[in-house]
Design a protein around this motif. Sequence first.
Motif, PDB file in Angstrom:
ATOM      1  N   GLY A 159       0.802  -1.218   0.000  1.00 40.45           N
ATOM      2  CA  GLY A 159       0.000   0.000   0.000  1.00 40.45           C
ATOM      3  C   GLY A 159       0.832   1.264   0.000  1.00 40.45           C
ATOM      4  N   ASN A 160       2.122   1.160  -0.311  1.00 41.43           N
ATOM      5  CA  ASN A 160       3.020   2.314  -0.336  1.00 41.43           C
ATOM      6  C   ASN A 160       2.912   3.019  -1.682  1.00 41.43           C
ATOM      7  OD1 ASN A 160       4.998   4.171   0.270  1.00 41.43           O
ATOM      8  ND2 ASN A 160       6.684   2.771  -0.205  1.00 41.43           N
ATOM      9  N   THR A 161       1.928   3.918  -1.785  1.00 39.43           N
ATOM     10  CA  THR A 161       1.681   4.648  -3.022  1.00 39.43           C
ATOM     11  C   THR A 161       1.583   6.140  -2.717  1.00 39.43           C
ATOM     12  OG1 THR A 161      -0.731   4.507  -2.772  1.00 39.43           O
ATOM     13  CG2 THR A 161       0.381   2.701  -3.960  1.00 39.43           C
ATOM     14  N   PRO A 162       1.698   7.000  -3.742  1.00 41.92           N
ATOM     15  CA  PRO A 162       1.570   8.445  -3.510  1.00 41.92           C
ATOM     16  C   PRO A 162       0.203   8.862  -2.988  1.00 41.92           C
ATOM     17  CG  PRO A 162       2.620   8.017  -5.626  1.00 41.92           C
ATOM     18  CD  PRO A 162       2.113   6.704  -5.124  1.00 41.92           C
ATOM     19  N   PHE A 163      -0.813   8.011  -3.151  1.00 46.43           N
ATOM     20  CA  PHE A 163      -2.156   8.377  -2.681  1.00 46.43           C
ATOM     21  C   PHE A 163      -2.523   7.658  -1.380  1.00 46.43           C
ATOM     22  CE2 PHE A 163      -2.313   5.357  -6.230  1.00 46.43           C
ATOM     23  CZ  PHE A 163      -2.916   4.254  -5.649  1.00 46.43           C
ATOM     24  N   ALA A 164      -1.536   7.104  -0.699  1.00 46.39           N
ATOM     25  CA  ALA A 164      -1.794   6.314   0.508  1.00 46.39           C
ATOM     26  C   ALA A 164      -2.369   7.146   1.651  1.00 46.39           C
ATOM     27  CB  ALA A 164      -0.514   5.617   0.969  1.00 46.39           C
ATOM     28  N   GLN A 165      -2.142   8.450   1.670  1.00 46.91           N
ATOM     29  CA  GLN A 165      -2.684   9.276   2.748  1.00 46.91           C
ATOM     30  C   GLN A 165      -4.187   9.492   2.622  1.00 46.91           C
ATOM     31  OE1 GLN A 165      -0.419  12.929   2.887  1.00 46.91           O
ATOM     32  NE2 GLN A 165       1.277  11.963   3.993  1.00 46.91           N
ATOM     33  N   GLU A 166      -4.732   9.212   1.460  1.00 51.70           N
ATOM     34  CA  GLU A 166      -6.166   9.428   1.241  1.00 51.70           C
ATOM     35  C   GLU A 166      -6.952   8.142   0.998  1.00 51.70           C
ATOM     36  OE1 GLU A 166      -7.189  12.743  -1.400  1.00 51.70           O
ATOM     37  OE2 GLU A 166      -5.034  13.141  -1.574  1.00 51.70           O
ATOM     38  N   PHE A 167      -6.260   7.074   0.605  1.00 54.69           N
ATOM     39  CA  PHE A 167      -6.932   5.843   0.206  1.00 54.69           C
ATOM     40  C   PHE A 167      -6.305   4.619   0.876  1.00 54.69           C
ATOM     41  CE2 PHE A 167      -7.451   8.797  -3.280  1.00 54.69           C
ATOM     42  CZ  PHE A 167      -8.755   8.609  -3.731  1.00 54.69           C
ATOM     43  N   ASP A 168      -7.138   3.629   1.136  1.00 51.95           N
ATOM     44  CA  ASP A 168      -6.682   2.279   1.448  1.00 51.95           C
ATOM     45  C   ASP A 168      -7.087   1.387   0.285  1.00 51.95           C
ATOM     46  OD1 ASP A 168      -5.660   2.629   4.166  1.00 51.95           O
ATOM     47  OD2 ASP A 168      -7.753   3.011   4.705  1.00 51.95           O
ATOM     48  N   TYR A 169      -6.349   0.313   0.075  1.00 46.70           N
ATOM     49  CA  TYR A 169      -6.802  -0.660  -0.925  1.00 46.70           C
ATOM     50  C   TYR A 169      -6.436  -2.062  -0.468  1.00 46.70           C
ATOM     51  CZ  TYR A 169      -1.962  -0.731  -2.793  1.00 46.70           C
ATOM     52  OH  TYR A 169      -0.610  -0.852  -2.937  1.00 46.70           O
ATOM     53  N   ALA A 170      -7.179  -3.034  -0.982  1.00 47.60           N
ATOM     54  CA  ALA A 170      -6.948  -4.443  -0.670  1.00 47.60           C
ATOM     55  C   ALA A 170      -7.125  -5.244  -1.946  1.00 47.60           C
ATOM     56  CB  ALA A 170      -7.927  -4.929   0.404  1.00 47.60           C
ATOM     57  N   ALA A 186     -10.051  -3.526  -4.355  1.00 46.83           N
ATOM     58  CA  ALA A 186     -11.043  -2.664  -3.710  1.00 46.83           C
ATOM     59  C   ALA A 186     -10.321  -1.433  -3.180  1.00 46.83           C
ATOM     60  CB  ALA A 186     -11.733  -3.400  -2.571  1.00 46.83           C
ATOM     61  N   LEU A 187     -10.878  -0.260  -3.434  1.00 47.95           N
ATOM     62  CA  LEU A 187     -10.243   1.008  -3.067  1.00 47.95           C
ATOM     63  C   LEU A 187     -11.181   1.797  -2.162  1.00 47.95           C
ATOM     64  CD1 LEU A 187      -7.724   2.864  -3.766  1.00 47.95           C
ATOM     65  CD2 LEU A 187      -9.218   3.926  -5.480  1.00 47.95           C
ATOM     66  N   PHE A 188     -10.661   2.256  -1.017  1.00 48.29           N
ATOM     67  CA  PHE A 188     -11.468   2.979  -0.035  1.00 48.29           C
ATOM     68  C   PHE A 188     -11.004   4.419   0.077  1.00 48.29           C
ATOM     69  CE2 PHE A 188     -12.006   4.036   4.637  1.00 48.29           C
ATOM     70  CZ  PHE A 188     -13.350   4.370   4.527  1.00 48.29           C
ATOM     71  N   HIS A 189     -11.924   5.360  -0.211  1.00 44.82           N
ATOM     72  CA  HIS A 189     -11.645   6.779  -0.061  1.00 44.82           C
ATOM     73  C   HIS A 189     -12.098   7.209   1.334  1.00 44.82           C
ATOM     74  CE1 HIS A 189     -12.559  11.200  -1.064  1.00 44.82           C
ATOM     75  NE2 HIS A 189     -11.240  11.067  -1.064  1.00 44.82           N
ATOM     76  N   ARG A 190     -11.122   7.500   2.197  1.00 46.02           N
ATOM     77  CA  ARG A 190     -11.449   7.726   3.613  1.00 46.02           C
ATOM     78  C   ARG A 190     -12.329   8.948   3.814  1.00 46.02           C
ATOM     79  NH1 ARG A 190      -5.712   7.675   4.258  1.00 46.02           N
ATOM     80  NH2 ARG A 190      -4.901   5.529   4.211  1.00 46.02           N
ATOM     81  N   ARG A 191     -12.005  10.052   3.163  1.00 45.36           N
ATOM     82  CA  ARG A 191     -12.711  11.306   3.422  1.00 45.36           C
ATOM     83  C   ARG A 191     -14.221  11.163   3.186  1.00 45.36           C
ATOM     84  NH1 ARG A 191     -11.106  16.962   3.113  1.00 45.36           N
ATOM     85  NH2 ARG A 191     -12.983  18.248   2.929  1.00 45.36           N
ATOM     86  N   SER A 192     -14.605  10.525   2.092  1.00 42.46           N
ATOM     87  CA  SER A 192     -16.022  10.399   1.751  1.00 42.46           C
ATOM     88  C   SER A 192     -16.637   9.092   2.238  1.00 42.46           C
ATOM     89  CB  SER A 192     -16.210  10.496   0.232  1.00 42.46           C
ATOM     90  OG  SER A 192     -15.626   9.373  -0.409  1.00 42.46           O
ATOM     91  N   THR A 323     -10.817 -15.512  -0.067  1.00 41.26           N
ATOM     92  CA  THR A 323     -11.817 -14.483  -0.331  1.00 41.26           C
ATOM     93  C   THR A 323     -12.400 -13.926   0.956  1.00 41.26           C
ATOM     94  OG1 THR A 323     -12.401 -15.507  -2.448  1.00 41.26           O
ATOM     95  CG2 THR A 323     -13.996 -13.981  -1.493  1.00 41.26           C
ATOM     96  N   LEU A 324     -12.734 -14.817   1.893  1.00 36.48           N
ATOM     97  CA  LEU A 324     -13.306 -14.356   3.165  1.00 36.48           C
ATOM     98  C   LEU A 324     -12.292 -13.543   3.965  1.00 36.48           C
ATOM     99  CD1 LEU A 324     -15.400 -17.481   4.208  1.00 36.48           C
ATOM    100  CD2 LEU A 324     -16.263 -15.253   3.441  1.00 36.48           C
ATOM    101  N   ASN A 325     -11.021 -13.876   3.878  1.00 32.78           N
ATOM    102  CA  ASN A 325      -9.990 -13.071   4.548  1.00 32.78           C
ATOM    103  C   ASN A 325      -9.945 -11.667   3.944  1.00 32.78           C
ATOM    104  OD1 ASN A 325      -9.265 -15.148   6.256  1.00 32.78           O
ATOM    105  ND2 ASN A 325      -7.569 -15.847   4.976  1.00 32.78           N
ATOM    106  N   TRP A 326     -10.056 -11.598   2.626  1.00 32.34           N
ATOM    107  CA  TRP A 326     -10.087 -10.294   1.952  1.00 32.34           C
ATOM    108  C   TRP A 326     -11.339  -9.515   2.346  1.00 32.34           C
ATOM    109  CZ3 TRP A 326     -13.638  -8.675  -1.864  1.00 32.34           C
ATOM    110  CH2 TRP A 326     -13.303  -7.498  -2.551  1.00 32.34           C
ATOM    111  N   VAL A 327     -12.468 -10.195   2.424  1.00 29.08           N
ATOM    112  CA  VAL A 327     -13.715  -9.550   2.833  1.00 29.08           C
ATOM    113  C   VAL A 327     -13.566  -8.934   4.214  1.00 29.08           C
ATOM    114  CG1 VAL A 327     -16.114  -9.989   3.503  1.00 29.08           C
ATOM    115  CG2 VAL A 327     -15.217 -10.953   1.373  1.00 29.08           C
ATOM    116  N   GLU A 328     -12.975  -9.663   5.136  1.00 30.36           N
ATOM    117  CA  GLU A 328     -12.787  -9.134   6.487  1.00 30.36           C
ATOM    118  C   GLU A 328     -11.873  -7.924   6.497  1.00 30.36           C
ATOM    119  OE1 GLU A 328     -14.307  -9.777   9.367  1.00 30.36           O
ATOM    120  OE2 GLU A 328     -15.621 -10.931   8.040  1.00 30.36           O
ATOM    121  N   ARG A 329     -10.854  -7.945   5.666  1.00 29.38           N
ATOM    122  CA  ARG A 329      -9.953  -6.788   5.590  1.00 29.38           C
ATOM    123  C   ARG A 329     -10.698  -5.555   5.086  1.00 29.38           C
ATOM    124  NH1 ARG A 329      -4.459  -6.360   1.880  1.00 29.38           N
ATOM    125  NH2 ARG A 329      -3.950  -4.183   2.410  1.00 29.38           N
TER     126      ARG A 329
END
Length: 399
Positions: A159-170, A186-192, A323-329
Amino acid sequence: MQEHDGHVSPTNTSDWTWPFWPIVPIYPYGQRRTLRQEVVPDWIWTFDQCQGILYVIVPIRMTVVRLEAGGLLVYAPIAPTRECMRLLRDLEARYGQVQHIILPTVSGIEHKVFVGPFARQCPEAQVWIAPDQWSFPVNLPLSWLGLPRQRTRALPMSGNTPFAQEFDYAILGPINLGLGPFEEVALFHRRSRTLLVTDCVVSVPEQPPAIIQQDPYPLLFHAKDHGGEIVEDQMRSRLKGWKRIVLFAFYFRPSALEVVGTLQSIQDAFKASDRSRKAYFGWYPFRWQDTWEASFETLRANGQLFVAPILQTLILNRAPVETLNWVERVARWDFQRIIPCHLDAPIQATPEQFRQAFAFLNPYGDLGRLPMDDLDFLQQIERSLSQRGITPPARLNRP
């Protein structure tokens, strides 16, 4: 004139042209309209086009997110037609250029085919791809598939990317499918508090999506009860066609569908009122039982979040634990809406609802809400592929 987020732009059919359609020759071929919708004011927009086979059309969606430091991030690019790029340039004029483009899948040709052309329209953007990319029948270098060599990188697992401060991904996968793996980001935008996914979960809207209603002919085609019927363009006909399209799209051959024999369908075609090329020369080899609408309502389940049947029967059951491990993450993120690349969006959903969509993978849990009769054709395909050694067998064993 067309409206996009309250902004009106002139309609020009040349702006819909997509000249590279022969690479993936599916409807609507060389003419692709684009509809932009603002999902989170000043932060997130969706860009919808449509695609399909035999008029079984569904939306394909790109999501654009504004970056706090300036610029935009694009998730799952669509065809960069003039209309699409004009709508994107409007956002760039307000918020800055596209900085990052994400290809979140390795097996979805309908997504991969647009990344190279889209990246050429955004020369400053870094292209991030799901790892383990592959192509068939020959596994070609990414640059041969049109991705810019100097600007393309695989998403790191850390997850070491230039957009890591705003997004999580799995990253889900890779799941071995024989010919190549399945993988999704899957990409998660924290602010929204917005979760972006490609294919893993969907929700069926009750009404035909707006982008599909731009050209209602496919809806009216599937509203027919026989090849000779001429269907008037009314909302009830559009809705009838939409429900049947959904059943086709998810089940391929739902239990309420009867396929007419080749000889009979050809004879019926000669009797059809519309024998134009657009109507497949009168060919309509389908008959629907009275139960078809009940099948749609069961599938839709009032818009409930679910995993598409093809993923349930052919893909995710090859790696249930992973898949279930990814779902939990993913479910650890505090999202309140989900934007998939297909069908309805945005979907108001919680992490717990996301978990429940994958309950069919738990050998001691819910077997799922989809009728076995409707899943029968997909399960026949699954057994055939496994018996022939084309795909590995399912690893989901129930007590």
